[in-house]
Design a protein around this motif. Sequence first.
Motif, PDB file in Angstrom:
ATOM      1  N   PRO A 273      30.966  31.891  51.797  1.00 65.42           N
ATOM      2  CA  PRO A 273      29.922  32.906  51.615  1.00 65.42           C
ATOM      3  C   PRO A 273      28.697  32.364  50.896  1.00 65.42           C
ATOM      4  O   PRO A 273      27.567  32.754  51.211  1.00 65.42           O
ATOM      5  CB  PRO A 273      30.619  33.986  50.778  1.00 65.42           C
ATOM      6  CG  PRO A 273      32.072  33.806  51.049  1.00 65.42           C
ATOM      7  CD  PRO A 273      32.249  32.335  51.229  1.00 65.42           C
ATOM      8  N   LEU A 274      28.913  31.446  49.937  1.00 67.93           N
ATOM      9  CA  LEU A 274      27.780  30.880  49.201  1.00 67.93           C
ATOM     10  C   LEU A 274      26.909  30.014  50.111  1.00 67.93           C
ATOM     11  O   LEU A 274      25.669  30.063  50.037  1.00 67.93           O
ATOM     12  CB  LEU A 274      28.289  30.055  48.025  1.00 67.93           C
ATOM     13  CG  LEU A 274      27.237  29.475  47.087  1.00 67.93           C
ATOM     14  CD1 LEU A 274      26.457  30.590  46.400  1.00 67.93           C
ATOM     15  CD2 LEU A 274      27.883  28.563  46.046  1.00 67.93           C
TER      16      LEU A 274
ATOM     17  N   SER B 284      39.536  29.598  47.666  1.00 70.58           N
ATOM     18  CA  SER B 284      38.249  29.230  47.058  1.00 70.58           C
ATOM     19  C   SER B 284      37.194  28.999  48.127  1.00 70.58           C
ATOM     20  O   SER B 284      36.023  29.326  47.930  1.00 70.58           O
ATOM     21  CB  SER B 284      38.407  27.974  46.189  1.00 70.58           C
ATOM     22  OG  SER B 284      38.654  26.830  46.985  1.00 70.58           O
TER      23      SER B 284
ATOM     24  N   ILE C  46      31.258  37.001  46.505  1.00 75.23           N
ATOM     25  CA  ILE C  46      31.943  35.763  46.149  1.00 75.23           C
ATOM     26  C   ILE C  46      32.906  36.036  45.000  1.00 75.23           C
ATOM     27  O   ILE C  46      32.690  36.924  44.175  1.00 75.23           O
ATOM     28  CB  ILE C  46      30.956  34.643  45.758  1.00 75.23           C
ATOM     29  CG1 ILE C  46      30.178  35.004  44.491  1.00 75.23           C
ATOM     30  CG2 ILE C  46      29.994  34.336  46.897  1.00 75.23           C
ATOM     31  CD1 ILE C  46      29.333  33.865  43.949  1.00 75.23           C
ATOM     32  N   ASP C  47      33.973  35.285  44.974  1.00 78.17           N
ATOM     33  CA  ASP C  47      34.986  35.445  43.935  1.00 78.17           C
ATOM     34  C   ASP C  47      35.639  34.095  43.700  1.00 78.17           C
ATOM     35  O   ASP C  47      36.370  33.596  44.555  1.00 78.17           O
ATOM     36  CB  ASP C  47      36.024  36.485  44.353  1.00 78.17           C
ATOM     37  CG  ASP C  47      37.148  36.632  43.327  1.00 78.17           C
ATOM     38  OD1 ASP C  47      36.906  36.330  42.150  1.00 78.17           O
ATOM     39  OD2 ASP C  47      38.247  37.045  43.717  1.00 78.17           O
ATOM     40  N   LEU C  48      35.369  33.501  42.555  1.00 76.68           N
ATOM     41  CA  LEU C  48      35.973  32.218  42.204  1.00 76.68           C
ATOM     42  C   LEU C  48      37.159  32.408  41.269  1.00 76.68           C
ATOM     43  O   LEU C  48      38.077  31.592  41.247  1.00 76.68           O
ATOM     44  CB  LEU C  48      34.930  31.314  41.550  1.00 76.68           C
ATOM     45  CG  LEU C  48      35.329  29.865  41.297  1.00 76.68           C
ATOM     46  CD1 LEU C  48      35.673  29.162  42.604  1.00 76.68           C
ATOM     47  CD2 LEU C  48      34.211  29.112  40.583  1.00 76.68           C
TER      48      LEU C  48
ATOM     49  N   LEU D 197      25.655  39.004  46.491  1.00 76.23           N
ATOM     50  CA  LEU D 197      26.276  37.766  46.021  1.00 76.23           C
ATOM     51  C   LEU D 197      27.350  38.070  44.979  1.00 76.23           C
ATOM     52  O   LEU D 197      28.443  37.487  45.006  1.00 76.23           O
ATOM     53  CB  LEU D 197      25.216  36.834  45.422  1.00 76.23           C
ATOM     54  CG  LEU D 197      25.737  35.483  44.917  1.00 76.23           C
ATOM     55  CD1 LEU D 197      26.283  34.659  46.075  1.00 76.23           C
ATOM     56  CD2 LEU D 197      24.646  34.709  44.189  1.00 76.23           C
TER      57      LEU D 197
ATOM     58  N   ARG E 227      36.478  32.673  49.859  1.00 76.97           N
ATOM     59  CA  ARG E 227      35.974  33.704  48.959  1.00 76.97           C
ATOM     60  C   ARG E 227      34.799  33.232  48.107  1.00 76.97           C
ATOM     61  O   ARG E 227      34.174  34.037  47.418  1.00 76.97           O
ATOM     62  CB  ARG E 227      37.111  34.209  48.066  1.00 76.97           C
ATOM     63  CG  ARG E 227      38.205  34.898  48.862  1.00 76.97           C
ATOM     64  CD  ARG E 227      39.501  35.045  48.114  1.00 76.97           C
ATOM     65  NE  ARG E 227      39.364  35.877  46.928  1.00 76.97           N
ATOM     66  CZ  ARG E 227      40.363  36.126  46.081  1.00 76.97           C
ATOM     67  NH1 ARG E 227      41.561  35.603  46.298  1.00 76.97           N
ATOM     68  NH2 ARG E 227      40.164  36.891  45.033  1.00 76.97           N
ATOM     69  N   PHE E 228      34.521  31.920  48.132  1.00 73.09           N
ATOM     70  CA  PHE E 228      33.389  31.443  47.324  1.00 73.09           C
ATOM     71  C   PHE E 228      32.471  30.510  48.102  1.00 73.09           C
ATOM     72  O   PHE E 228      31.299  30.820  48.307  1.00 73.09           O
ATOM     73  CB  PHE E 228      33.913  30.744  46.060  1.00 73.09           C
ATOM     74  CG  PHE E 228      32.805  30.265  45.151  1.00 73.09           C
ATOM     75  CD1 PHE E 228      32.199  31.145  44.277  1.00 73.09           C
ATOM     76  CD2 PHE E 228      32.367  28.956  45.186  1.00 73.09           C
ATOM     77  CE1 PHE E 228      31.165  30.720  43.443  1.00 73.09           C
ATOM     78  CE2 PHE E 228      31.337  28.516  44.368  1.00 73.09           C
ATOM     79  CZ  PHE E 228      30.740  29.402  43.490  1.00 73.09           C
TER      80      PHE E 228
ATOM     81  N   PRO F 208      26.889  36.267  52.783  1.00 72.68           N
ATOM     82  CA  PRO F 208      28.222  36.742  52.387  1.00 72.68           C
ATOM     83  C   PRO F 208      28.736  37.870  53.263  1.00 72.68           C
ATOM     84  O   PRO F 208      29.924  37.909  53.602  1.00 72.68           O
ATOM     85  CB  PRO F 208      28.002  37.210  50.936  1.00 72.68           C
ATOM     86  CG  PRO F 208      26.837  36.414  50.456  1.00 72.68           C
ATOM     87  CD  PRO F 208      25.948  36.274  51.656  1.00 72.68           C
TER      88      PRO F 208
ATOM     89  N   CYS G  78      32.141  37.311  55.352  1.00 72.53           N
ATOM     90  CA  CYS G  78      33.283  38.123  54.907  1.00 72.53           C
ATOM     91  C   CYS G  78      33.666  39.162  55.956  1.00 72.53           C
ATOM     92  O   CYS G  78      34.856  39.421  56.176  1.00 72.53           O
ATOM     93  CB  CYS G  78      32.962  38.803  53.576  1.00 72.53           C
ATOM     94  SG  CYS G  78      32.773  37.655  52.194  1.00 72.53           S
TER      95      CYS G  78
ATOM     96  N   GLU H 201      30.610  35.859  35.364  1.00 73.78           N
ATOM     97  CA  GLU H 201      31.931  35.910  35.991  1.00 73.78           C
ATOM     98  C   GLU H 201      33.070  36.177  34.991  1.00 73.78           C
ATOM     99  O   GLU H 201      33.949  37.006  35.266  1.00 73.78           O
ATOM    100  CB  GLU H 201      32.193  34.598  36.749  1.00 73.78           C
ATOM    101  CG  GLU H 201      33.542  34.503  37.421  1.00 73.78           C
ATOM    102  CD  GLU H 201      33.627  35.281  38.716  1.00 73.78           C
ATOM    103  OE1 GLU H 201      34.741  35.379  39.264  1.00 73.78           O
ATOM    104  OE2 GLU H 201      32.596  35.780  39.174  1.00 73.78           O
TER     105      GLU H 201
END
Length: 261
Positions: free
Chosen positions: A127-128, A120, A83-85, A79, A123-124, A140, A144, A13
């Motif tokens: 989906p996770l 969070s 996802i975006d943390l 994945l 976007r994380f 995801p 999304c 990441e």
Amino acid sequence: MKVGFLVLVLILEPWRPQAWGAWGVNLLTRWRLFLFARMPRVGAVLWLGVVGFPLLLMTGVQSGLGWLHLGALVPLLVLGLGIDLRGPLAHLRQGGMQIPPYSEPNQSVRAVLDEGILGSYQRFFAPLFWFFLLPGGWGPLLYCGTALLVEAEPDGLFYRRMQAGLDWIPVRLLALTFALVGDFEEALYAWRDPDRLFLSSQELLQAVVHGALGSGQANGGNGPFEALEADQLTSAEGLIWRAVVLWGVSAGLATALLGGR
């Protein structure tokens, strides 16, 4: 295997280009706009086009790559793009830099905190959750895609019901996680407050987070929906990271108990 994918994505990441975090969402957005101009805007029909068709296409690609023993690349790619943390954490960090750390409690801190926590989750964490629960990379893409339709047509009853169904379990699981890694008494008070029985899932999550940060009413505080202090944005970053670790460990234990499935 999916736990390994998560660990790999989190390790990479910091070196992933910032634009890649939005690449998957941008691709789905373009597909949605393409269908909007060519299909009737009937909830279920459009949802099947925007979400269902990419799911079938992804399943076909994964099955085809399976003959080459490369099928695992599909869920890993989904994945990584789904996802975006970094984005939500950066939002909290930038908000903390713009607001003086010793300023009086104000509503702008609450707005930054709520947006960062909700980001969070959407976007994380959500989906996770569905990534681990559903086969392949379905999770995801399913979440999304549905969230994009709700954002594009907030009055669409079908989309909102779909997202509400997809949110019900992961929101409460994440709220419980925040309570466990934060101020449990304050978070529980915010969760069980009779004045907030009819909050939406996402509003409930925000209320519990405020409590987990120690800003609730159990110890005489101002209450979860009142103004917050700027240094609580930094505390929120730590809260999110502790939740990530707890989810990762729990997923690993669950995978081990299920024999690696």
